[in-house]
Design a protein around this motif. Structure first.
Motif, PDB file in Angstrom:
ATOM      1  N   GLY A  24      -2.430 -10.633   6.514  1.00 52.64           N
ATOM      2  CA  GLY A  24      -1.820 -10.602   5.194  1.00 52.64           C
ATOM      3  C   GLY A  24      -0.573 -11.461   5.101  1.00 52.64           C
ATOM      4  O   GLY A  24      -0.090 -11.999   6.087  1.00 52.64           O
ATOM      5  N   GLY A  25      -0.066 -11.540   3.876  1.00 49.25           N
ATOM      6  CA  GLY A  25       1.146 -12.305   3.618  1.00 49.25           C
ATOM      7  C   GLY A  25       2.281 -11.400   3.187  1.00 49.25           C
ATOM      8  O   GLY A  25       2.306 -10.200   3.467  1.00 49.25           O
ATOM      9  N   MET A  26       3.206 -11.985   2.448  1.00 50.33           N
ATOM     10  CA  MET A  26       4.413 -11.259   2.049  1.00 50.33           C
ATOM     11  C   MET A  26       4.107 -10.065   1.146  1.00 50.33           C
ATOM     12  O   MET A  26       4.797  -9.046   1.195  1.00 50.33           O
ATOM     13  N   GLY A  27       3.060 -10.176   0.328  1.00 48.56           N
ATOM     14  CA  GLY A  27       2.707  -9.047  -0.552  1.00 48.56           C
ATOM     15  C   GLY A  27       2.426  -7.786   0.249  1.00 48.56           C
ATOM     16  O   GLY A  27       2.902  -6.695  -0.097  1.00 48.56           O
ATOM     17  N   ARG A  28       1.671  -7.929   1.320  1.00 56.54           N
ATOM     18  CA  ARG A  28       1.367  -6.763   2.158  1.00 56.54           C
ATOM     19  C   ARG A  28       2.630  -6.239   2.840  1.00 56.54           C
ATOM     20  O   ARG A  28       2.847  -5.032   2.924  1.00 56.54           O
ATOM     21  N   LEU A  29       3.472  -7.143   3.320  1.00 57.77           N
ATOM     22  CA  LEU A  29       4.712  -6.725   3.982  1.00 57.77           C
ATOM     23  C   LEU A  29       5.591  -5.933   3.022  1.00 57.77           C
ATOM     24  O   LEU A  29       6.114  -4.872   3.368  1.00 57.77           O
TER      25      LEU A  29
END
Length: 196
Positions: A140-145
């Motif tokens: 994942g990317g920043m959205g998941r973080l």
């Protein structure tokens, strides 16, 4: 992931933590700030070939200092930056937190856990654009973080766990006086040519 208490120690072993690792997020962060932190401490060996830092983010109440609290130091890369904790005994990066326990998170350095593989695979790649060279997208990317970060913050507030931040005392003051890099130190830390 099943909850499991893991030991975490600095390079020389004088500073030690126990971390409840269930429910955390493992991320590889390529941001310029994480790279600068490693350079400022002379610990570029902790970065991968693309300048990534292997991190594990948990709620702060999952972290307990077992030994060496007197060795804790705090570095800020800028006046308003987050607190970047390290063990002053051997300059090992420990964790990143906000400058107040009111925003409860602790982003630990994964490679100092006794069993990093048990943390699970890297689920998030953050700031790939700042990597030194190309990084293939995986996970994942920043959205998941941000989503997982928000879940932990909400849980910390609902349970009162945010008050149990191990890097701050009972009144909310940091255990060590923060130091901010001066202009010359900052310039050296952000010099990518110093990455090994």
């Amino acid at each position: 992931m099943t909850k499991r208490a893991q030991n975490w120690s600095c390079d020389c072993g004088a500073f030690r933590l126990t971390v409840e690792t269930g429910g955390g997020t493992r991320a590889m962060c390529y941001c310029k700030d994480c790279q600068a932190f490693a350079r400022a401490l002379g610990k570029t060996a902790m970065l991968d070939a693309q300048g990534g830092s292997d991190l594990y983010q948990v709620a702060p109440q999952q972290v307990r200092i077992e030994a060496g609290a007197a060795h804790l130091r705090v570095l800020r890369l800028s006046e308003k930056g987050p607190f970047r904790w390290y063990a002053g005994c051997c300059d090992t990066p420990v964790a990143n937190t906000w400058s107040s326990r009111a925003l409860p998170f602790a982003t630990m350095m994964s490679l100092r856990f006794e069993d990093p593989a048990a943390l699970g695979p890297v689920a998030v790649q953050a700031f790939r654009r700042d990597a030194i060279g190309y990084v293939e997208r995986e996970g994942g990317g920043m959205g998941r973080l941000y989503a997982e970060f928000g879940r932990r913050v909400l849980s910390s507030y609902l349970t009162g766990g945010w008050r149990k931040a191990p890097f701050f005392d009972g009144s909310g003051a940091p255990l060590s006086e923060p130091r901010t890099l001066d202009a010359e130190e900052r310039s050296r830390a952000y010099d990518a040519e110093q990455t090994v």
